[in-house]
Design a protein around this motif. Structure first.
Motif, PDB file in Angstrom:
ATOM      1  N   HIS A   9       0.965  -1.230   0.027  1.00  0.00           N
ATOM      2  CA  HIS A   9       0.045  -0.024   0.005  1.00  0.00           C
ATOM      3  C   HIS A   9       0.968   1.340   0.147  1.00  0.00           C
ATOM      4  O   HIS A   9       0.304   2.496  -0.044  1.00  0.00           O
ATOM      5  CB  HIS A   9      -0.968  -0.013   1.224  1.00  0.00           C
ATOM      6  CG  HIS A   9      -2.041  -1.145   1.348  1.00  0.00           C
ATOM      7  ND1 HIS A   9      -2.527  -1.352   2.498  1.00  0.00           N
ATOM      8  CD2 HIS A   9      -2.434  -1.990   0.218  1.00  0.00           C
ATOM      9  CE1 HIS A   9      -3.505  -2.245   2.085  1.00  0.00           C
ATOM     10  NE2 HIS A   9      -3.234  -2.578   0.837  1.00  0.00           N
ATOM     11  N   ALA A  12       0.511   4.180  -2.649  1.00  0.00           N
ATOM     12  CA  ALA A  12      -0.609   4.871  -2.798  1.00  0.00           C
ATOM     13  C   ALA A  12      -0.960   5.876  -1.607  1.00  0.00           C
ATOM     14  O   ALA A  12      -1.292   6.949  -1.740  1.00  0.00           O
ATOM     15  CB  ALA A  12      -2.040   4.091  -2.715  1.00  0.00           C
ATOM     16  N   ALA A  16      -0.874  10.057  -1.840  1.00  0.00           N
ATOM     17  CA  ALA A  16      -1.665  10.697  -0.926  1.00  0.00           C
ATOM     18  C   ALA A  16      -1.034  11.823  -0.030  1.00  0.00           C
ATOM     19  O   ALA A  16      -1.444  12.730   0.111  1.00  0.00           O
ATOM     20  CB  ALA A  16      -2.702   9.729  -0.274  1.00  0.00           C
ATOM     21  N   MET A  67      -7.544  10.246  -1.891  1.00  0.00           N
ATOM     22  CA  MET A  67      -6.856   8.985  -1.841  1.00  0.00           C
ATOM     23  C   MET A  67      -6.979   8.464  -0.312  1.00  0.00           C
ATOM     24  O   MET A  67      -7.109   7.392  -0.378  1.00  0.00           O
ATOM     25  CB  MET A  67      -5.485   9.387  -2.257  1.00  0.00           C
ATOM     26  CG  MET A  67      -5.361   9.561  -3.815  1.00  0.00           C
ATOM     27  SD  MET A  67      -5.266   7.825  -4.681  1.00  0.00           S
ATOM     28  CE  MET A  67      -3.558   7.225  -4.022  1.00  0.00           C
ATOM     29  N   TYR A  68      -6.714   9.445   0.610  1.00  0.00           N
ATOM     30  CA  TYR A  68      -6.994   8.829   2.139  1.00  0.00           C
ATOM     31  C   TYR A  68      -8.347   8.425   2.246  1.00  0.00           C
ATOM     32  O   TYR A  68      -8.392   7.411   2.876  1.00  0.00           O
ATOM     33  CB  TYR A  68      -6.572   9.970   2.807  1.00  0.00           C
ATOM     34  CG  TYR A  68      -5.120  10.100   3.268  1.00  0.00           C
ATOM     35  CD1 TYR A  68      -4.161   9.152   3.564  1.00  0.00           C
ATOM     36  CD2 TYR A  68      -4.750  11.464   3.109  1.00  0.00           C
ATOM     37  CE1 TYR A  68      -3.038   9.214   3.862  1.00  0.00           C
ATOM     38  CE2 TYR A  68      -3.163  11.536   3.087  1.00  0.00           C
ATOM     39  CZ  TYR A  68      -2.322  10.549   3.788  1.00  0.00           C
ATOM     40  OH  TYR A  68      -0.978  10.805   3.876  1.00  0.00           O
ATOM     41  N   LEU A  70     -10.636   7.095   0.161  1.00  0.00           N
ATOM     42  CA  LEU A  70     -10.718   5.834  -0.530  1.00  0.00           C
ATOM     43  C   LEU A  70     -10.083   4.790   0.245  1.00  0.00           C
ATOM     44  O   LEU A  70     -10.578   3.619   0.377  1.00  0.00           O
ATOM     45  CB  LEU A  70     -10.339   5.783  -2.111  1.00  0.00           C
ATOM     46  CG  LEU A  70     -11.096   6.646  -2.826  1.00  0.00           C
ATOM     47  CD1 LEU A  70     -10.332   7.030  -4.330  1.00  0.00           C
ATOM     48  CD2 LEU A  70     -12.541   6.042  -3.125  1.00  0.00           C
ATOM     49  N   TYR A  71      -8.635   5.077   0.567  1.00  0.00           N
ATOM     50  CA  TYR A  71      -7.913   4.247   1.332  1.00  0.00           C
ATOM     51  C   TYR A  71      -8.414   3.620   2.602  1.00  0.00           C
ATOM     52  O   TYR A  71      -8.735   2.400   2.866  1.00  0.00           O
ATOM     53  CB  TYR A  71      -6.606   4.584   1.474  1.00  0.00           C
ATOM     54  CG  TYR A  71      -5.683   3.540   2.103  1.00  0.00           C
ATOM     55  CD1 TYR A  71      -4.992   2.493   1.442  1.00  0.00           C
ATOM     56  CD2 TYR A  71      -5.457   3.605   3.795  1.00  0.00           C
ATOM     57  CE1 TYR A  71      -4.170   1.673   2.167  1.00  0.00           C
ATOM     58  CE2 TYR A  71      -4.553   2.570   4.502  1.00  0.00           C
ATOM     59  CZ  TYR A  71      -4.120   1.551   3.519  1.00  0.00           C
ATOM     60  OH  TYR A  71      -3.126   0.595   4.064  1.00  0.00           O
ATOM     61  N   CYS A  79      -7.973   3.504  -5.399  1.00  0.00           N
ATOM     62  CA  CYS A  79      -6.893   4.110  -5.043  1.00  0.00           C
ATOM     63  C   CYS A  79      -5.727   3.851  -6.240  1.00  0.00           C
ATOM     64  O   CYS A  79      -5.135   4.688  -6.661  1.00  0.00           O
ATOM     65  CB  CYS A  79      -6.181   3.478  -3.768  1.00  0.00           C
ATOM     66  SG  CYS A  79      -6.929   3.926  -2.208  1.00  0.00           S
ATOM     67  N   THR A 126      -1.991  -1.853  -4.575  1.00  0.00           N
ATOM     68  CA  THR A 126      -2.717  -1.478  -3.568  1.00  0.00           C
ATOM     69  C   THR A 126      -4.092  -2.464  -3.649  1.00  0.00           C
ATOM     70  O   THR A 126      -4.371  -2.968  -2.313  1.00  0.00           O
ATOM     71  CB  THR A 126      -3.501   0.013  -3.564  1.00  0.00           C
ATOM     72  OG1 THR A 126      -2.254   0.704  -3.917  1.00  0.00           O
ATOM     73  CG2 THR A 126      -4.063   0.350  -2.105  1.00  0.00           C
TER      74      THR A 126
END
Length: 134
Positions: A9, A12, A16, A67-68, A70-71, A79, A126
């Motif tokens: 991860h 990504a 982010a 992005m955060y 979504l993660y 992501c 990811t």
């Protein structure tokens, strides 16, 4: 909060973080942020350029926050898609502009690093490390 974290991860989360906090830099030191980006002194010292950087970096920070979001919602494939598209398109545009402004070393760095991030997204690192993001 990070109980879902795996080493794959990292690209990504790196992107982010860079977008979220890098986008905020211009609000504190617009000239320094533009110089670090690779733009020449004549651009970095222009007051109008700072205004444009504030506007564009608000969007950059927004993308980093997305992005955060979504993660942390476990939307890893999303992501990867954002990483793939941003790494490819924004990376190419950033590199091209920096090259044309006379900073080929920074342009090459931007091209290679964004290409690697985009490749990680395309590979789906990811999400599951076994297939493409889309």
């Amino acid at each position: 909060m990070f109980d879902q974290f795996e080493l794959r991860h990292t690209p990504a989360l790196f992107a982010a973080t860079a977008m979220t906090f890098g986008g905020l830099w211009t609000f504190f030191d617009p000239r320094g942020a533009m110089l670090e980006f690779g733009l020449p002194e004549r651009v970095a010292s222009a007051p109008a350029a700072a205004t444009v950087m504030h506007l564009t970096n608000a969007r950059t920070t927004s993308l980093g926050l997305c992005m955060y979001a979504l993660y942390f919602r476990g939307r890893f494939a999303a992501c990867d898609t954002v990483l793939a598209v941003l790494g490819a398109y924004a990376g190419l545009v950033d590199s091209w502009v920096v090259w044309r402004e006379g900073n080929p070393r920074k342009a090459l760095f931007r091209l290679v690093s964004s290409g690697l991030l985009s490749a990680a997204g395309v590979a789906g690192w990811t999400a599951d490390n076994t297939g493409a993001a889309y």
